[in-house]
Write a protein that holds these residues in place. Structure first.
Motif, PDB file in Angstrom:
ATOM      1  N   ALA A 128       0.730  -1.114  -0.050  1.00 30.93           N
ATOM      2  CA  ALA A 128       0.050   0.027  -0.031  1.00 30.93           C
ATOM      3  C   ALA A 128       0.915   1.209  -0.077  1.00 30.93           C
ATOM      4  O   ALA A 128       0.785   2.046  -0.675  1.00 30.93           O
ATOM      5  CB  ALA A 128      -0.728   0.040   1.318  1.00 30.93           C
ATOM      6  N   VAL A 131       1.777   2.661  -3.091  1.00 32.18           N
ATOM      7  CA  VAL A 131       0.861   3.358  -3.810  1.00 32.18           C
ATOM      8  C   VAL A 131       1.006   5.075  -3.699  1.00 32.18           C
ATOM      9  O   VAL A 131       0.863   5.665  -4.798  1.00 32.18           O
ATOM     10  CB  VAL A 131      -0.712   3.037  -3.368  1.00 32.18           C
ATOM     11  N   VAL A 132       1.502   5.503  -2.623  1.00 30.51           N
ATOM     12  CA  VAL A 132       1.691   7.010  -2.623  1.00 30.51           C
ATOM     13  C   VAL A 132       2.645   7.486  -3.599  1.00 30.51           C
ATOM     14  O   VAL A 132       2.302   8.538  -4.260  1.00 30.51           O
ATOM     15  CB  VAL A 132       2.299   7.149  -1.184  1.00 30.51           C
ATOM     16  N   PHE A 161      -6.589   6.313 -16.148  1.00 31.13           N
ATOM     17  CA  PHE A 161      -6.834   5.067 -16.748  1.00 31.13           C
ATOM     18  C   PHE A 161      -5.462   4.502 -17.060  1.00 31.13           C
ATOM     19  O   PHE A 161      -4.754   3.289 -16.913  1.00 31.13           O
ATOM     20  CB  PHE A 161      -7.764   4.758 -17.776  1.00 31.13           C
TER      21      PHE A 161
ATOM     22  N   PRO B 124      -2.272  10.780   1.993  1.00 34.55           N
ATOM     23  CA  PRO B 124      -1.878   9.573   1.262  1.00 34.55           C
ATOM     24  C   PRO B 124      -1.946   8.311   1.791  1.00 34.55           C
ATOM     25  O   PRO B 124      -2.270   7.272   1.111  1.00 34.55           O
ATOM     26  CB  PRO B 124      -0.538  10.195   0.633  1.00 34.55           C
ATOM     27  N   GLU B 125      -1.660   8.641   3.123  1.00 31.72           N
ATOM     28  CA  GLU B 125      -1.554   6.962   3.766  1.00 31.72           C
ATOM     29  C   GLU B 125      -2.817   6.451   4.156  1.00 31.72           C
ATOM     30  O   GLU B 125      -2.983   5.104   4.195  1.00 31.72           O
ATOM     31  CB  GLU B 125      -0.805   7.342   5.059  1.00 31.72           C
ATOM     32  N   ALA B 128      -3.800   4.906   0.812  1.00 32.91           N
ATOM     33  CA  ALA B 128      -2.874   3.701   0.504  1.00 32.91           C
ATOM     34  C   ALA B 128      -3.644   2.488   1.336  1.00 32.91           C
ATOM     35  O   ALA B 128      -3.771   1.508   0.689  1.00 32.91           O
ATOM     36  CB  ALA B 128      -1.468   3.912   1.008  1.00 32.91           C
ATOM     37  N   ALA B 129      -4.314   3.045   2.345  1.00 32.84           N
ATOM     38  CA  ALA B 129      -4.897   1.805   3.101  1.00 32.84           C
ATOM     39  C   ALA B 129      -6.200   1.256   2.467  1.00 32.84           C
ATOM     40  O   ALA B 129      -6.481   0.130   2.619  1.00 32.84           O
ATOM     41  CB  ALA B 129      -5.406   2.326   4.502  1.00 32.84           C
ATOM     42  N   VAL B 131      -6.075   0.596  -0.611  1.00 37.95           N
ATOM     43  CA  VAL B 131      -5.498  -0.465  -1.662  1.00 37.95           C
ATOM     44  C   VAL B 131      -5.619  -1.779  -1.094  1.00 37.95           C
ATOM     45  O   VAL B 131      -5.769  -2.695  -1.755  1.00 37.95           O
ATOM     46  CB  VAL B 131      -4.262  -0.028  -1.874  1.00 37.95           C
ATOM     47  N   VAL B 132      -5.442  -2.014   0.196  1.00 35.66           N
ATOM     48  CA  VAL B 132      -5.408  -3.210   0.738  1.00 35.66           C
ATOM     49  C   VAL B 132      -6.715  -4.019   0.369  1.00 35.66           C
ATOM     50  O   VAL B 132      -6.836  -5.167   0.180  1.00 35.66           O
ATOM     51  CB  VAL B 132      -5.218  -3.151   2.380  1.00 35.66           C
ATOM     52  N   GLU B 135      -6.928  -4.714  -3.331  1.00 37.04           N
ATOM     53  CA  GLU B 135      -6.111  -5.613  -3.716  1.00 37.04           C
ATOM     54  C   GLU B 135      -6.708  -7.133  -3.476  1.00 37.04           C
ATOM     55  O   GLU B 135      -6.682  -8.088  -3.964  1.00 37.04           O
ATOM     56  CB  GLU B 135      -4.588  -5.610  -3.184  1.00 37.04           C
ATOM     57  N   ALA B 168      -9.577   2.456 -10.742  1.00 35.33           N
ATOM     58  CA  ALA B 168      -9.360   3.883 -11.330  1.00 35.33           C
ATOM     59  C   ALA B 168     -10.493   4.815 -11.585  1.00 35.33           C
ATOM     60  O   ALA B 168     -10.866   5.941 -11.281  1.00 35.33           O
ATOM     61  CB  ALA B 168      -8.445   3.614 -12.369  1.00 35.33           C
ATOM     62  N   ARG B 171     -12.435   5.607  -8.366  1.00 37.75           N
ATOM     63  CA  ARG B 171     -11.783   6.675  -7.718  1.00 37.75           C
ATOM     64  C   ARG B 171     -11.885   8.051  -8.344  1.00 37.75           C
ATOM     65  O   ARG B 171     -12.307   8.761  -7.918  1.00 37.75           O
ATOM     66  CB  ARG B 171     -10.296   6.186  -7.648  1.00 37.75           C
TER      67      ARG B 171
END
Lengths: 212, 212
Positions: A128, A131-132, A161, B124-125, B128-129, B131-132, B135, B168, B171
């Motif tokens: 993760a 990703v930043v 995209f 950002p953090e 990023a979380a 994303v977990v 994923e 994406a 988002r």
DNA sequence: TAGCAAACTGGCACTCAGTGGCACTTGGCA
DNA sequence: TGCCAAGTGCCACTGAGTGCCAGTTTGCTA
């Protein structure tokens, strides 16, 4: 990793050396003992860098773990203006630039990159953190495209995209690359570059996949 | 958020209430005082939940911050087997299911989702979380597709690209949705669903964008 | 080449997210 | 209704991460 342009001064070279030392100590230690078991304190002791400075060099423990892979994205970010001045399909332009960035990595980078990629596979929070940097890249691509293609409706969304595809393709390539047996010692950047190219070449058609 | 299936028992309902209380206290507090300034201790005091239990309910502070948005992905994960049993273009199938998941959110969800989305934009953090969970979804899609399309070369990579595009597109849609003036009180799920549909419809062509 | 200022360092105290352990409480079921 | 499993809260603690400040090093210019 926090920005410290390497300008050839004693200062910047000394910082680069300390960083490199930390990366070279950390990644094998993480692989051997486990990411959670290896503390920042311990790494700083071994590298003879104060913890305070550690956090000046890196955005955090995860950033350290991802340094080899993130260095590629950072190189791409550095080169981005020149890259986006080219012509052609955006995905191809960025894909070529990504491959160039991999090729620019210093000698010996492969071993650390494999270790780094393996950590991402086992620790979602490290993944993760990657990703930043990618998001920073994406935002810069989007801003540049929006300016360059002003008047083209939806250009910023298209750029998003494309970046998403590039990042996913890179990710898939790295996963394949690091999972080959013996990759810690045998993986080459040429292989990785080939995998990236193949992966990205398939992206447009991939979006047409159907469930039967 | 850690998995606690809501089964209608007293236990699970009590946990769901505690969670919801924490989310409803946290997101406005983050918006007003700043994410970093509002500690987990403070939130637990206000919600009258012990910190120990907090960390049983949530994977961390970021997970709390992203709960409204991650609930959508989690709903999609829960429904995934049924979704992937359908026929048609995978991107469309997943896109429809994503829209369905948004529609399944409880009444009042919009306000919290907007606050949540705004946090992701500034931290950002936290982003990023998110994303977990995505994923995790991606991996399940890939595994199911690989099994269902075994014999189709590159199906897993295609599935990865499709998920990347969906994420994406989602988002981008959420960013547009939350940035409308007055969105905290006026945003509707119908608007968000329309934005998601539009965004995803453009994905295949987006990959063909060219630099002039 | 010396001096000055900016960049950098390390020590230290501290915060806060996050966790293990354990005794106690609550809920579910036979 | 009793028993056991699930869940709770308290508490001590760890480790990532940071502010502060005095001291050191480096770069640059006169």
């Amino acid at each position: 990793m926090k920005t410290h342009p390497v300008t050839g001064t004693l200062r910047s070279r000394r910082i680069a050396r300390s960083r490199q030392r930390l990366v070279e100590i950390a990644l094998p230690a993480f692989a051997e003992h486990g990411y959670d078991a290896v503390t920042v304190d311990r790494l700083c002791d071994q590298a003879e860098v104060s913890k305070r400075s550690f956090f000046r060099y890196f955005d955090g423990k995860e950033d350290l773990a991802l340094t080899p892979l993130n260095d590629v994205w950072r190189t791409l970010i550095t080169d981005l203006d020149a890259v986006l001045a080219r012509s052609g399909p955006l995905l191809a332009v960025l894909g070529d630039a990504l491959v160039d960035a991999v090729e620019q990595m210093p000698p010996g980078w492969e071993r650390l990159a494999v270790l780094s990629a393996r950590l991402g596979g086992t620790h979602p929070e490290i993944d993760a953190a990657g990703v930043v940097v990618c998001e920073r890249l994406t935002q810069q691509v989007v801003d540049t495209i929006a300016a360059r293609l002003s008047g083209t409706s939806g250009a910023d969304l298209s750029a998003r995209f494309v970046c998403a595809a590039m990042i996913a393709g890179h990710r898939a390539a790295v996963d394949t690359w690091q999972s080959a047996p013996g990759a810690e010692t045998t993986a080459t950047r040429a292989e990785l570059c080939a995998l990236i190219r193949t992966s990205l070449a398939g992206a447009p058609a991939a979006l047409e996949i159907r469930l039967p």
